[in-house]
Enzyme design. Structure first.
Site, short mmCIF file in Angstrom:
data_model
loop_
_atom_site.label_atom_id
_atom_site.label_comp_id
_atom_site.label_asym_id
_atom_site.label_seq_id
_atom_site.Cartn_x
_atom_site.Cartn_y
_atom_site.Cartn_z
N ASP A 202 1.60 11.59 -2.71
CA ASP A 202 2.41 10.92 -3.60
C ASP A 202 3.14 11.83 -4.55
O ASP A 202 2.68 13.06 -4.56
CB ASP A 202 2.06 9.66 -4.38
CG ASP A 202 0.73 9.85 -5.32
OD1 ASP A 202 0.94 11.00 -6.23
OD2 ASP A 202 -0.41 9.29 -5.34
N TYR B 73 -9.35 12.04 -0.34
CA TYR B 73 -9.95 10.75 -0.50
C TYR B 73 -11.67 10.88 -0.69
O TYR B 73 -12.12 11.48 0.17
CB TYR B 73 -9.70 9.96 0.46
CG TYR B 73 -8.28 9.17 0.54
CD1 TYR B 73 -7.51 9.69 -0.34
CD2 TYR B 73 -7.94 8.21 1.23
CE1 TYR B 73 -6.23 9.14 -0.73
CE2 TYR B 73 -6.81 7.68 1.27
CZ TYR B 73 -5.81 8.05 0.30
OH TYR B 73 -4.65 7.58 0.21
N LYS C 83 6.86 6.12 -0.68
CA LYS C 83 6.50 6.85 -2.01
C LYS C 83 7.87 7.60 -2.45
O LYS C 83 8.54 8.32 -1.63
CB LYS C 83 5.73 7.81 -1.64
CG LYS C 83 4.16 7.35 -1.23
CD LYS C 83 3.72 6.72 -2.53
CE LYS C 83 2.07 6.38 -2.18
NZ LYS C 83 1.41 5.78 -3.33
N ASP D 39 7.27 3.09 -4.60
CA ASP D 39 6.10 3.40 -5.34
C ASP D 39 6.28 4.86 -6.13
O ASP D 39 6.39 5.91 -5.31
CB ASP D 39 4.82 3.36 -4.70
CG ASP D 39 3.48 3.67 -5.41
OD1 ASP D 39 3.73 3.77 -6.80
OD2 ASP D 39 2.43 3.74 -4.94
N ASN E 135 4.31 6.06 -8.58
CA ASN E 135 3.05 6.82 -8.94
C ASN E 135 3.25 7.65 -10.32
O ASN E 135 2.69 8.61 -10.41
CB ASN E 135 2.71 7.76 -8.00
CG ASN E 135 2.07 7.14 -6.60
OD1 ASN E 135 2.71 6.95 -5.55
ND2 ASN E 135 0.85 6.69 -6.74
N GLU F 165 6.81 0.21 -7.93
CA GLU F 165 5.71 0.21 -8.42
C GLU F 165 5.42 1.66 -9.44
O GLU F 165 5.74 2.58 -9.08
CB GLU F 165 4.75 0.41 -7.08
CG GLU F 165 3.16 0.40 -7.48
CD GLU F 165 2.33 0.50 -6.25
OE1 GLU F 165 0.98 0.78 -6.01
OE2 GLU F 165 3.06 0.03 -5.09
N GLU G 85 -2.80 0.17 -10.37
CA GLU G 85 -3.63 1.28 -9.63
C GLU G 85 -4.35 2.10 -10.65
O GLU G 85 -5.40 2.62 -10.46
CB GLU G 85 -2.68 2.16 -8.56
CG GLU G 85 -3.49 3.19 -8.08
CD GLU G 85 -2.49 4.02 -7.16
OE1 GLU G 85 -2.67 5.29 -6.83
OE2 GLU G 85 -1.23 3.58 -7.17
N ASP H 142 -7.43 -2.83 -9.02
CA ASP H 142 -8.34 -2.57 -8.06
C ASP H 142 -9.93 -2.39 -8.35
O ASP H 142 -10.11 -2.05 -9.29
CB ASP H 142 -7.63 -1.15 -7.53
CG ASP H 142 -8.59 -0.42 -6.61
OD1 ASP H 142 -9.54 -0.55 -6.23
OD2 ASP H 142 -7.83 0.61 -6.06
N HIS I 199 -4.16 -2.94 -5.24
CA HIS I 199 -4.07 -1.72 -4.53
C HIS I 199 -5.62 -1.32 -4.21
O HIS I 199 -6.54 -1.78 -4.55
CB HIS I 199 -4.18 -0.61 -5.98
CG HIS I 199 -4.29 0.75 -5.39
ND1 HIS I 199 -5.55 1.48 -5.56
CD2 HIS I 199 -3.57 1.69 -4.86
CE1 HIS I 199 -5.46 2.88 -5.10
NE2 HIS I 199 -4.21 2.93 -4.38
#
Length: 412
Positions: A27, A35, A220, A249, A251, A275, A301, A324, A351
């Protein structure tokens, strides 16, 4: 429910990281994500094992694991059913650990560690009853449910008694809402337009998503060149069509003047929401955007705790709550925030730092028990191969999980 005694003998953390490929997960701010999960494992005096997740982007994951290994002292030696019968009290003891609280309070490394531990407790609890988490939660009495929550600092906006009353009020229509168990929970494709994808890949992904039944998808934005955002946003709207539900989004990339300027341009494309347009702690900036631009805002988020959510919910700027359970203090705090959001009439569209594994349970509970509308649940497919019971999507809907627990077990 099966009330067999199951004692947590030992708890510890695992550091699990997964490389992403070809720009997936990127993003405007987090350009090279890995991750990762700080996993809390609960070993018991039975064959059952609890597994709880907190989500990170790789570096620093080991620090969250270290905090887990310190905080688990609060639950080791506890029998799971006794623990969960008054979990709100134990939750507060962990959240307010007198030494670790200084590192927050209720945010950052310690809060993420808390999330993993709390989620492991709910997972073990559901497994001990041989039920999927969603079923355990909707079967609980309102009194038993609120006993798992910590209402401290919420006393002026939502008391235990008021929460019980809210849940009792939702019993009307509950049976009809249970139909979603069979029909499936609607998803949206959040992976069509990662930040580092080129236009051709976005175009291809939109068509693939539509072939799979998705009519809702997210792009994004947050480029240094606003024209890139506009071009890509127009591309999504053109290919997906006027009837598609499209979200943008940022971010947290923009400052307030930038956010106002770019949002004014993006609203011409009829977004369902925009977002995280600016810094996630800046309540007043979001209020200003909501007042000056006719757009619905979504955030959560990166909102770390129930206090920040309380402020955003009360401010009037929040149209969609994206709390989340692997970012705030786990399922317990998620439920508390969800109840307050329901009181204020703000829908919860989580999220999914858990890739939807846990939240597929929580949105069913939110809809059936709390009375939230069944809008959408984010779908991110990149880690499916690593879960023992990965989410199942059919015709762009989450298929209701049936295995005991919260679907958070990772493969070795």
């Amino acid at each position: 429910m099966n009330n067999k005694s199951i004692v947590i003998k030992k708890a510890w953390a695992k550091d699990r990281r997964f490389e992403l490929k070809d720009g997936a997960g990127s993003d405007a701010v987090h350009t090279t994500p890995i991750y990762a999960y700080a996993v809390c494992i609960l070993e018991t005096d039975s064959a059952l094992e609890g597994s709880g997740l907190a989500f990170t982007l790789g570096q620093g994951n080991e620090i969250v694991c270290s905090a887990i290994n310190h905080l688990v002292k609060h639950i080791e030696g506890k029998e799971i059913n006794e623990l969960m019968s008054d979990f709100g009290t134990v939750y507060k003891e962990m959240a307010d650990d007198p030494n670790f609280r200084w590192l927050g309070p209720h945010k950052g490394i310690v809060q993420l560690a808390l999330a993993a531990i709390v989620n492991a407790c709910y997972d073990l609890w559901a497994k001990s009853t041989r039920l999927p988490l969603w079923k355990l939660l909707i079967d609980l009495s309102p009194e038993a449910l609120v006993n798992t929550l910590d209402f401290s600092y919420y006393e002026e906006v939502l008391t235990k008694r008021e929460a019980v009353s809210l849940l009792n009020d939702q019993k009307e229509g509950l049976e009809a809402r249970q139909s979603i168990i069979h029909s499936g929970y609607p998803g949206y494709d959040t992976s069509i337009g990662w930040f580092n994808y080129d236009d051709q890949k976005i175009s291809d992904n939109i068509l693939k998503a539509m072939d799979n039944g998705f009519t809702a998808m997210k792009l994004k934005v947050g480029s240094k060149d606003p024209e890139r955002d506009i071009r890509r946003a127009e591309l999504v709207r053109k290919i997906a069509g006027d009837g598609a539900t499209i979200m943008f989004d940022a971010n947290q990339q923009w400052n307030l003047p930038q956010a106002i300027s770019i949002c004014e341009k993006l609203i011409e494309l009829n977004p369902y929401w925009i977002e995280e347009p600016t810094h996630p702690d800046d309540v007043q900036a979001h209020v200003t955007i909501a007042k000056q631009v006719d757009v619905k805002l979504a955030l959560g988020e990166h909102v770390p705790n129930k206090i920040m959510f309380k402020n955003f919910i009360q401010s009037g700027c929040l149209s969609f709550n994206q709390v989340d359970a692997v970012r705030v203090g786990g399922v317990s705090e998620f439920i508390l925030i969800s109840l307050l959001s329901r009181k204020y009439g703000i829908p919860v569209v989580p999220h999914v730092g858990d890739m939807g594994q846990i939240h597929q349970h929580l949105v069913l509970f939110n809809h059936i028990t709390v009375g939230h509308p069944a809008l959408l649940l984010e779908h991110i497919p990149h880690l499916q191969e690593y879960f023992k019971f990965p989410v199942q999507i059919k015709d762009a809907k989450y298929t209701t999980p049936q295995e005991p627990g919260m679907s958070s077990d990772l493969l070795d």
